[in-house]
Write a protein that holds these residues in place. Sequence first.
Motif, PDB file in Angstrom:
ATOM      1  N   GLU A   1     -19.556  -1.770  -6.176  1.00 33.73           N
ATOM      2  CA  GLU A   1     -20.535  -0.800  -5.667  1.00 33.73           C
ATOM      3  C   GLU A   1     -19.835   0.411  -5.064  1.00 33.73           C
ATOM      4  OE1 GLU A   1     -24.339  -0.356  -2.595  1.00 33.73           O
ATOM      5  OE2 GLU A   1     -23.333  -2.296  -2.808  1.00 33.73           O
ATOM      6  N   LEU A   2     -18.791   0.165  -4.299  1.00 34.95           N
ATOM      7  CA  LEU A   2     -18.043   1.263  -3.686  1.00 34.95           C
ATOM      8  C   LEU A   2     -17.459   2.184  -4.758  1.00 34.95           C
ATOM      9  CD1 LEU A   2     -16.865   2.568  -1.135  1.00 34.95           C
ATOM     10  CD2 LEU A   2     -14.960   0.963  -1.280  1.00 34.95           C
TER      11      LEU A   2
ATOM     12  N   LYS B   1      -7.320   2.881  -0.855  1.00 30.69           N
ATOM     13  CA  LYS B   1      -7.192   1.433  -0.683  1.00 30.69           C
ATOM     14  C   LYS B   1      -7.752   0.994   0.660  1.00 30.69           C
ATOM     15  CE  LYS B   1      -3.678  -2.236  -0.587  1.00 30.69           C
ATOM     16  NZ  LYS B   1      -2.236  -2.536  -0.673  1.00 30.69           N
ATOM     17  N   GLU B   2      -7.598   1.832   1.681  1.00 29.46           N
ATOM     18  CA  GLU B   2      -8.072   1.471   3.016  1.00 29.46           C
ATOM     19  C   GLU B   2      -9.588   1.283   3.048  1.00 29.46           C
ATOM     20  OE1 GLU B   2      -6.059   3.980   2.311  1.00 29.46           O
ATOM     21  OE2 GLU B   2      -4.172   3.213   3.138  1.00 29.46           O
ATOM     22  N   ARG B   3     -10.329   2.074   2.261  1.00 27.69           N
ATOM     23  CA  ARG B   3     -11.783   1.939   2.232  1.00 27.69           C
ATOM     24  C   ARG B   3     -12.189   0.622   1.592  1.00 27.69           C
ATOM     25  NH1 ARG B   3     -15.748   6.711   0.915  1.00 27.69           N
ATOM     26  NH2 ARG B   3     -17.067   5.051   1.745  1.00 27.69           N
ATOM     27  N   ILE B   4     -11.436   0.201   0.603  1.00 33.41           N
ATOM     28  CA  ILE B   4     -11.729  -1.076  -0.046  1.00 33.41           C
ATOM     29  C   ILE B   4     -11.418  -2.221   0.912  1.00 33.41           C
ATOM     30  CG2 ILE B   4     -11.173  -2.574  -1.998  1.00 33.41           C
ATOM     31  CD1 ILE B   4     -10.583  -0.069  -3.616  1.00 33.41           C
ATOM     32  N   GLU B   5     -10.367  -2.091   1.701  1.00 29.53           N
ATOM     33  CA  GLU B   5     -10.045  -3.110   2.697  1.00 29.53           C
ATOM     34  C   GLU B   5     -11.175  -3.254   3.711  1.00 29.53           C
ATOM     35  OE1 GLU B   5      -6.350  -1.693   4.220  1.00 29.53           O
ATOM     36  OE2 GLU B   5      -5.138  -2.854   2.794  1.00 29.53           O
TER      37      GLU B   5
ATOM     38  N   ALA C   1      -8.338  -8.641  -5.763  1.00 30.78           N
ATOM     39  CA  ALA C   1      -9.771  -8.449  -6.007  1.00 30.78           C
ATOM     40  C   ALA C   1     -10.006  -7.482  -7.166  1.00 30.78           C
ATOM     41  CB  ALA C   1     -10.450  -7.931  -4.740  1.00 30.78           C
ATOM     42  N   ILE C   2      -9.234  -6.422  -7.229  1.00 30.57           N
ATOM     43  CA  ILE C   2      -9.355  -5.460  -8.333  1.00 30.57           C
ATOM     44  C   ILE C   2      -9.005  -6.133  -9.656  1.00 30.57           C
ATOM     45  CG2 ILE C   2      -8.327  -3.395  -9.373  1.00 30.57           C
ATOM     46  CD1 ILE C   2     -10.210  -2.620  -7.191  1.00 30.57           C
ATOM     47  N   SER C   3      -7.966  -6.952  -9.652  1.00 30.96           N
ATOM     48  CA  SER C   3      -7.551  -7.661 -10.864  1.00 30.96           C
ATOM     49  C   SER C   3      -8.661  -8.578 -11.363  1.00 30.96           C
ATOM     50  CB  SER C   3      -6.281  -8.468 -10.586  1.00 30.96           C
ATOM     51  OG  SER C   3      -5.922  -9.242 -11.715  1.00 30.96           O
ATOM     52  N   ARG C   4      -9.297  -9.310 -10.441  1.00 28.92           N
ATOM     53  CA  ARG C   4     -10.392 -10.203 -10.831  1.00 28.92           C
ATOM     54  C   ARG C   4     -11.583  -9.421 -11.364  1.00 28.92           C
ATOM     55  NH1 ARG C   4      -8.785 -13.129  -6.076  1.00 28.92           N
ATOM     56  NH2 ARG C   4     -10.357 -12.018  -4.876  1.00 28.92           N
ATOM     57  N   LEU C   5     -11.862  -8.269 -10.753  1.00 29.08           N
ATOM     58  CA  LEU C   5     -12.977  -7.443 -11.188  1.00 29.08           C
ATOM     59  C   LEU C   5     -12.735  -6.918 -12.605  1.00 29.08           C
ATOM     60  CD1 LEU C   5     -15.669  -6.158 -10.514  1.00 29.08           C
ATOM     61  CD2 LEU C   5     -14.453  -4.294  -9.354  1.00 29.08           C
ATOM     62  N   ARG C   6     -11.514  -6.490 -12.874  1.00 28.61           N
ATOM     63  CA  ARG C   6     -11.192  -6.029 -14.234  1.00 28.61           C
ATOM     64  C   ARG C   6     -11.401  -7.141 -15.257  1.00 28.61           C
ATOM     65  NH1 ARG C   6      -5.769  -3.175 -12.056  1.00 28.61           N
ATOM     66  NH2 ARG C   6      -6.477  -0.995 -11.963  1.00 28.61           N
ATOM     67  N   LYS C   7     -10.980  -8.365 -14.887  1.00 26.36           N
ATOM     68  CA  LYS C   7     -11.115  -9.498 -15.808  1.00 26.36           C
ATOM     69  C   LYS C   7     -12.576  -9.859 -16.056  1.00 26.36           C
ATOM     70  CE  LYS C   7      -6.612 -11.526 -14.709  1.00 26.36           C
ATOM     71  NZ  LYS C   7      -5.885 -12.641 -14.025  1.00 26.36           N
TER      72      LYS C   7
END
Length: 227
Positions: free
Chosen positions: A159-160, A171-175, A193-199
């Motif tokens: 969503e972000l 990256k700080e905003r995602i944290e 988390a980004i890696s899982r989202l891509r998958k």
Amino acid sequence: MRLLLVEDSIRLRDLLTERIRGAGWMLDAVGTIAAATEASRSILYDLVLIDLGLPDGDGKSLIRSLRAQGSSVPILVLTARGSIDDRVDALDCGADDFLMKPFNHIEFLARCRALLRRSGPHRAERIELGRLEFDPASGSVRVGGAIVPISPRERSILELLLRHSDRVVPKERIEIALSAFGEEISTNAVELAISRLRKRLEPVGAGIAIETVRGAGYLLREVKAHA
């Protein structure tokens, strides 16, 4: 969507936290007016849930304070006070809805969804990019009409990124988004988390790509299908 729960009962707070995060929404849960005031100063919430009987004052004073500051965030009052006067007072001081304790959790989530839909058209509208469609109110993610199973943590990042597509999200905003789930953030939590989202998104042909911008953050963009 990010919610603030102000409830001093640890048992109820933990139960509602589980329900809310299970619905796919981010949540900050506190037990006092002071903590709620501090949280609302730095974070723009989509919905605030307030118990009236708090250890450092009446929840109605918090509602009045939020409204006096110009906040239009939807407010749902959760309380054991059942008199008509209590309900009228809560609504008159700025609350949008009122739910008596004990309450059914299915109804609770339905009332939250209803208030989130009214929380501002720009925040509640479905977001579409590529072949992906995201519904902020329900948290559903679809590609080509089919639901894509996705964890609440991944959904918050998606969503972000969607709300800032074609722009670099630090990256700080995602944290900060991940911290709303009440878990300690490890040094590589964002990367994982980004890696899982891509998958999740690549195999279903979502038509979007998450790019790493070294030293800056992440960028979500639409990927045009080749003719």
